[in-house]
Scaffold this motif. Structure first.
Motif, PDB file in Angstrom:
ATOM      1  N   CYS A 167     -17.039  47.583 -17.587  1.00 28.55           N
ATOM      2  CA  CYS A 167     -17.146  48.450 -16.424  1.00 28.55           C
ATOM      3  C   CYS A 167     -15.939  49.384 -16.434  1.00 28.55           C
ATOM      4  O   CYS A 167     -14.837  48.974 -16.804  1.00 28.55           O
ATOM      5  CB  CYS A 167     -17.164  47.590 -15.159  1.00 28.55           C
ATOM      6  SG  CYS A 167     -17.373  48.537 -13.646  1.00 28.55           S
ATOM      7  N   LEU A 168     -16.160  50.639 -16.060  1.00 27.13           N
ATOM      8  CA  LEU A 168     -15.093  51.640 -16.039  1.00 27.13           C
ATOM      9  C   LEU A 168     -14.922  52.169 -14.615  1.00 27.13           C
ATOM     10  O   LEU A 168     -15.291  53.306 -14.323  1.00 27.13           O
ATOM     11  CB  LEU A 168     -15.437  52.782 -17.004  1.00 27.13           C
ATOM     12  CG  LEU A 168     -15.648  52.385 -18.461  1.00 27.13           C
ATOM     13  CD1 LEU A 168     -16.250  53.521 -19.262  1.00 27.13           C
ATOM     14  CD2 LEU A 168     -14.348  51.929 -19.080  1.00 27.13           C
ATOM     15  N   PRO A 169     -14.331  51.362 -13.737  1.00 24.36           N
ATOM     16  CA  PRO A 169     -14.212  51.791 -12.332  1.00 24.36           C
ATOM     17  C   PRO A 169     -12.984  52.676 -12.097  1.00 24.36           C
ATOM     18  O   PRO A 169     -11.999  52.594 -12.829  1.00 24.36           O
ATOM     19  CB  PRO A 169     -14.057  50.470 -11.586  1.00 24.36           C
ATOM     20  CG  PRO A 169     -13.326  49.597 -12.556  1.00 24.36           C
ATOM     21  CD  PRO A 169     -13.863  49.991 -13.923  1.00 24.36           C
ATOM     22  N   PHE A 170     -13.073  53.482 -11.052  1.00 23.69           N
ATOM     23  CA  PHE A 170     -11.885  54.199 -10.593  1.00 23.69           C
ATOM     24  C   PHE A 170     -10.886  53.161 -10.085  1.00 23.69           C
ATOM     25  O   PHE A 170     -11.277  52.142  -9.501  1.00 23.69           O
ATOM     26  CB  PHE A 170     -12.243  55.189  -9.489  1.00 23.69           C
ATOM     27  CG  PHE A 170     -13.108  56.329  -9.964  1.00 23.69           C
ATOM     28  CD1 PHE A 170     -12.625  57.254 -10.884  1.00 23.69           C
ATOM     29  CD2 PHE A 170     -14.397  56.477  -9.504  1.00 23.69           C
ATOM     30  CE1 PHE A 170     -13.412  58.298 -11.336  1.00 23.69           C
ATOM     31  CE2 PHE A 170     -15.207  57.518  -9.941  1.00 23.69           C
ATOM     32  CZ  PHE A 170     -14.713  58.434 -10.864  1.00 23.69           C
ATOM     33  N   SER A 171      -9.593  53.387 -10.312  1.00 24.21           N
ATOM     34  CA  SER A 171      -8.580  52.373 -10.003  1.00 24.21           C
ATOM     35  C   SER A 171      -8.624  51.855  -8.563  1.00 24.21           C
ATOM     36  O   SER A 171      -8.393  50.661  -8.356  1.00 24.21           O
ATOM     37  CB  SER A 171      -7.181  52.872 -10.374  1.00 24.21           C
ATOM     38  OG  SER A 171      -6.868  54.043  -9.674  1.00 24.21           O
ATOM     39  N   PRO A 172      -8.939  52.673  -7.538  1.00 26.31           N
ATOM     40  CA  PRO A 172      -9.003  52.097  -6.190  1.00 26.31           C
ATOM     41  C   PRO A 172     -10.104  51.047  -6.013  1.00 26.31           C
ATOM     42  O   PRO A 172     -10.107  50.307  -5.030  1.00 26.31           O
ATOM     43  CB  PRO A 172      -9.278  53.309  -5.287  1.00 26.31           C
ATOM     44  CG  PRO A 172      -8.815  54.493  -6.069  1.00 26.31           C
ATOM     45  CD  PRO A 172      -9.071  54.136  -7.505  1.00 26.31           C
ATOM     46  N   LEU A 173     -11.036  50.952  -6.965  1.00 23.31           N
ATOM     47  CA  LEU A 173     -12.144  50.000  -6.869  1.00 23.31           C
ATOM     48  C   LEU A 173     -11.895  48.715  -7.657  1.00 23.31           C
ATOM     49  O   LEU A 173     -12.778  47.862  -7.746  1.00 23.31           O
ATOM     50  CB  LEU A 173     -13.442  50.658  -7.344  1.00 23.31           C
ATOM     51  CG  LEU A 173     -13.887  51.864  -6.520  1.00 23.31           C
ATOM     52  CD1 LEU A 173     -15.063  52.546  -7.173  1.00 23.31           C
ATOM     53  CD2 LEU A 173     -14.216  51.443  -5.097  1.00 23.31           C
ATOM     54  N   ALA A 174     -10.700  48.556  -8.201  1.00 20.47           N
ATOM     55  CA  ALA A 174     -10.392  47.377  -9.023  1.00 20.47           C
ATOM     56  C   ALA A 174     -10.655  46.086  -8.249  1.00 20.47           C
ATOM     57  O   ALA A 174     -11.288  45.155  -8.773  1.00 20.47           O
ATOM     58  CB  ALA A 174      -8.952  47.427  -9.509  1.00 20.47           C
TER      59      ALA A 174
ATOM     60  N   TYR B 187     -14.440  45.202  -7.979  1.00 20.82           N
ATOM     61  CA  TYR B 187     -15.019  44.655  -9.203  1.00 20.82           C
ATOM     62  C   TYR B 187     -14.421  43.305  -9.572  1.00 20.82           C
ATOM     63  O   TYR B 187     -15.112  42.448 -10.131  1.00 20.82           O
ATOM     64  CB  TYR B 187     -14.912  45.655 -10.352  1.00 20.82           C
ATOM     65  CG  TYR B 187     -15.896  46.781 -10.175  1.00 20.82           C
ATOM     66  CD1 TYR B 187     -17.234  46.612 -10.491  1.00 20.82           C
ATOM     67  CD2 TYR B 187     -15.511  48.002  -9.626  1.00 20.82           C
ATOM     68  CE1 TYR B 187     -18.160  47.622 -10.290  1.00 20.82           C
ATOM     69  CE2 TYR B 187     -16.427  49.024  -9.417  1.00 20.82           C
ATOM     70  CZ  TYR B 187     -17.741  48.818  -9.750  1.00 20.82           C
ATOM     71  OH  TYR B 187     -18.668  49.826  -9.539  1.00 20.82           O
ATOM     72  N   ASN B 188     -13.144  43.075  -9.255  1.00 19.31           N
ATOM     73  CA  ASN B 188     -12.531  41.759  -9.481  1.00 19.31           C
ATOM     74  C   ASN B 188     -13.292  40.677  -8.718  1.00 19.31           C
ATOM     75  O   ASN B 188     -13.413  39.542  -9.186  1.00 19.31           O
ATOM     76  CB  ASN B 188     -11.066  41.747  -9.052  1.00 19.31           C
ATOM     77  CG  ASN B 188     -10.154  42.571  -9.942  1.00 19.31           C
ATOM     78  OD1 ASN B 188      -9.054  42.931  -9.540  1.00 19.31           O
ATOM     79  ND2 ASN B 188     -10.585  42.903 -11.146  1.00 19.31           N
ATOM     80  N   GLY B 189     -13.836  41.032  -7.566  1.00 13.08           N
ATOM     81  CA  GLY B 189     -14.600  40.087  -6.762  1.00 13.08           C
ATOM     82  C   GLY B 189     -15.874  39.605  -7.443  1.00 13.08           C
ATOM     83  O   GLY B 189     -16.433  38.573  -7.059  1.00 13.08           O
TER      84      GLY B 189
ATOM     85  N   LEU C 214     -10.433  49.995 -17.457  1.00  6.80           N
ATOM     86  CA  LEU C 214     -11.341  49.389 -18.417  1.00  6.80           C
ATOM     87  C   LEU C 214     -11.384  47.902 -18.112  1.00  6.80           C
ATOM     88  O   LEU C 214     -10.410  47.180 -18.305  1.00  6.80           O
ATOM     89  CB  LEU C 214     -10.847  49.636 -19.849  1.00  6.80           C
ATOM     90  CG  LEU C 214     -11.647  49.063 -20.998  1.00  6.80           C
ATOM     91  CD1 LEU C 214     -13.121  49.427 -20.902  1.00  6.80           C
ATOM     92  CD2 LEU C 214     -11.082  49.540 -22.321  1.00  6.80           C
ATOM     93  N   CYS C 215     -12.514  47.449 -17.567  1.00  8.51           N
ATOM     94  CA  CYS C 215     -12.656  46.061 -17.132  1.00  8.51           C
ATOM     95  C   CYS C 215     -13.778  45.378 -17.901  1.00  8.51           C
ATOM     96  O   CYS C 215     -14.689  46.026 -18.395  1.00  8.51           O
ATOM     97  CB  CYS C 215     -12.963  46.010 -15.639  1.00  8.51           C
ATOM     98  SG  CYS C 215     -11.649  46.726 -14.623  1.00  8.51           S
ATOM     99  N   VAL C 216     -13.691  44.044 -17.966  1.00 10.17           N
ATOM    100  CA  VAL C 216     -14.663  43.264 -18.712  1.00 10.17           C
ATOM    101  C   VAL C 216     -15.019  42.006 -17.920  1.00 10.17           C
ATOM    102  O   VAL C 216     -14.189  41.436 -17.219  1.00 10.17           O
ATOM    103  CB  VAL C 216     -14.128  42.910 -20.121  1.00 10.17           C
ATOM    104  CG1 VAL C 216     -12.891  42.048 -20.059  1.00 10.17           C
ATOM    105  CG2 VAL C 216     -15.200  42.288 -20.982  1.00 10.17           C
TER     106      VAL C 216
END
Length: 146
Positions: A96-103, A106-108, A141-143
């Motif tokens: 997932c490629l989120p905008f940093s304020p949405l980290a 997505y971590n949830g 860049l999240c996985v």
């Protein structure tokens, strides 16, 4: 009045609407192939979407999560993400490629910052670089390893 919220798979006849939503926010358009597009509806009106794009066997990218500003605050983006994760059974790794304020959002869902960039599939890494050159906000860049 109680609102009815439903998430469902898009069909090919809806690609114009899908791309119209993505055009509003400068996201890449859908190809209509090798992807699952989820549409969230409120009272049978499409108001948001997201997609799961096949990258390689067992690997996909989840992205394009967008909800019309008139319908934000109802938890619709979370419903789209839940739908896409639930329907990603053939994949063991989701990027997932989120905008940093949405980290935190997505971590949830279990997404973590990708640590080993050398392990990232080339199309994901190239899109990550493109996003950070294209958008004003930092893109992460999240996985999610399932």
């Amino acid at each position: 009045m109680e609102q009815t919220i439903k998430v469902r798979a898009a069909n090919l006849t809806e690609l114009d609407w899908v791309d119209g939503q993505y055009d509003k926010v400068g996201f890449k358009r859908s190809t209509g192939t090798n992807e699952l597009i989820a549409i969230v509806e409120v009272n049978n009106v499409p108001v948001g979407l997201g997609r799961l794009q096949h990258i390689e066997p067992s690997v996909a990218e989840m992205g394009g999560i967008y909800v019309d500003e008139n319908y934000r605050g109802l938890g619709l983006a979370a419903k789209v993400v839940e739908y896409l994760i639930t329907h990603s059974t053939q994949y063991t790794v989701l990027y997932c490629l989120p905008f940093s304020p949405l980290a935190h959002f997505y971590n949830g869902f279990g997404f973590k910052s990708a640590e080993n960039l050398q392990d990232i599939p080339k199309p994901i890494y190239e899109k990550y670089l493109w996003c950070n050159q294209t958008y004003n906000d930092e893109v992460l860049l999240c996985v999610l390893n399932k």
